[in-house]
Write an enzyme that holds these catalytic residues in place. Sequence first.
Site, PDB file in Angstrom:
ATOM      1  N   SER A  33      30.646  62.831  20.845  1.00 22.06           N
ATOM      2  CA  SER A  33      30.608  61.603  21.631  1.00 22.06           C
ATOM      3  C   SER A  33      31.800  60.707  21.309  1.00 22.06           C
ATOM      4  O   SER A  33      32.675  61.089  20.532  1.00 22.06           O
ATOM      5  CB  SER A  33      29.294  60.867  21.365  1.00 22.06           C
ATOM      6  OG  SER A  33      29.104  59.811  22.269  1.00 22.06           O
ATOM      7  N   ASN A  34      31.847  59.546  21.915  1.00 18.72           N
ATOM      8  CA  ASN A  34      32.880  58.529  21.677  1.00 18.72           C
ATOM      9  C   ASN A  34      32.224  57.277  21.117  1.00 18.72           C
ATOM     10  O   ASN A  34      31.051  57.026  21.382  1.00 18.72           O
ATOM     11  CB  ASN A  34      33.540  58.123  22.997  1.00 18.72           C
ATOM     12  CG  ASN A  34      34.477  59.183  23.533  1.00 18.72           C
ATOM     13  OD1 ASN A  34      35.099  59.925  22.784  1.00 18.72           O
ATOM     14  ND2 ASN A  34      34.582  59.253  24.835  1.00 18.72           N
ATOM     15  N   HIS A  35      32.997  56.452  20.422  1.00 18.15           N
ATOM     16  CA  HIS A  35      32.525  55.122  20.045  1.00 18.15           C
ATOM     17  C   HIS A  35      32.386  54.276  21.297  1.00 18.15           C
ATOM     18  O   HIS A  35      33.326  54.151  22.071  1.00 18.15           O
ATOM     19  CB  HIS A  35      33.548  54.422  19.150  1.00 18.15           C
ATOM     20  CG  HIS A  35      33.590  54.948  17.760  1.00 18.15           C
ATOM     21  ND1 HIS A  35      32.530  54.840  16.893  1.00 18.15           N
ATOM     22  CD2 HIS A  35      34.564  55.587  17.079  1.00 18.15           C
ATOM     23  CE1 HIS A  35      32.854  55.388  15.730  1.00 18.15           C
ATOM     24  NE2 HIS A  35      34.084  55.850  15.819  1.00 18.15           N
ATOM     25  N   ALA A 100      32.938  55.093  28.160  1.00 26.43           N
ATOM     26  CA  ALA A 100      33.806  55.911  27.308  1.00 26.43           C
ATOM     27  C   ALA A 100      33.370  57.358  27.507  1.00 26.43           C
ATOM     28  O   ALA A 100      32.559  57.895  26.746  1.00 26.43           O
ATOM     29  CB  ALA A 100      33.666  55.486  25.857  1.00 26.43           C
ATOM     30  N   VAL A 101      33.865  57.935  28.582  1.00 23.81           N
ATOM     31  CA  VAL A 101      33.452  59.288  28.967  1.00 23.81           C
ATOM     32  C   VAL A 101      34.145  60.306  28.060  1.00 23.81           C
ATOM     33  O   VAL A 101      35.354  60.213  27.843  1.00 23.81           O
ATOM     34  CB  VAL A 101      33.838  59.562  30.442  1.00 23.81           C
ATOM     35  CG1 VAL A 101      33.349  60.939  30.883  1.00 23.81           C
ATOM     36  CG2 VAL A 101      33.300  58.471  31.367  1.00 23.81           C
TER      37      VAL A 101
END
Length: 223
Positions: A33-35, A100-101
Amino acid sequence: IEHHFADKALQGVKLMITAGPTREAIDPVRYISNHSSGKMGYAIAEQAAKMGAQVTLISGPVSLTCPQGVDRINATSATEMHEAVMGRIGQQDIFIGCAAVADYRPEIVADAKIKKNNDQMVVTMVKNPDILADVAALSDAPFTVGFAAETHDVEKYARGKLEKKKLNMIAANDVSDPSIGFNSDQNALTLYWTNGSLLLPATSKSNLASQLLMQVNQAYRKQ
Ligand code: CTP
Ligand code: CA
């Protein structure tokens, strides 16, 4: 009277926004994932609704409650978020891509938990669809606004994305500054469009959201 007018500047406008991260499964218990806390996107959704817009919030997994009067649709992966957006974009006037894809997803999702049998593990990743670019490429595209989180050469990369994705506007933030962005309640943005730019200095995310939406509304009315 003026105050009331400003409050309802987006009356009747259909606005869709993506927010939060996406999660790309590796196996049933793990993901990449992303932050992203989702706070900026949720603040924009909340503010847009207050300004009279009919707001659809396509949300990745976040621990925030849905703002009042906002229609939220949950998505976990980038593929799911892409489907949720493309399936509903036809009726929209304004699209803001704040999520934030994840740029890539594991090529293969193991159907059982991967055991730590090896000293190294290699995960092959494949590119996800670009939701923002696909929206902007539609023949009847809404007024399209992107975000760009950059650690360096902010203007260069932001303008690059504005042009390459054929956006109407892009909001850039410098994520190398730890006092703003990500899980913070404060943020600063610089807006870029073809013929100009505007710095929105560090302030609360709700304040920033309303400033951003006033600029978006102005440019949307002008087009
Ligand atoms: N975005 C999107 N779908 C993706 C990737 C990004 O909709 N698969 C959107 C984001 O929501 C954001 C904008 O594109 O509004 C820019 O995202 P960013 O990660 O800064 O840029 P990328 O185009 O993904 O390029 P890079 O990560 O290489 O900087
Ligand atoms: Ca990216």
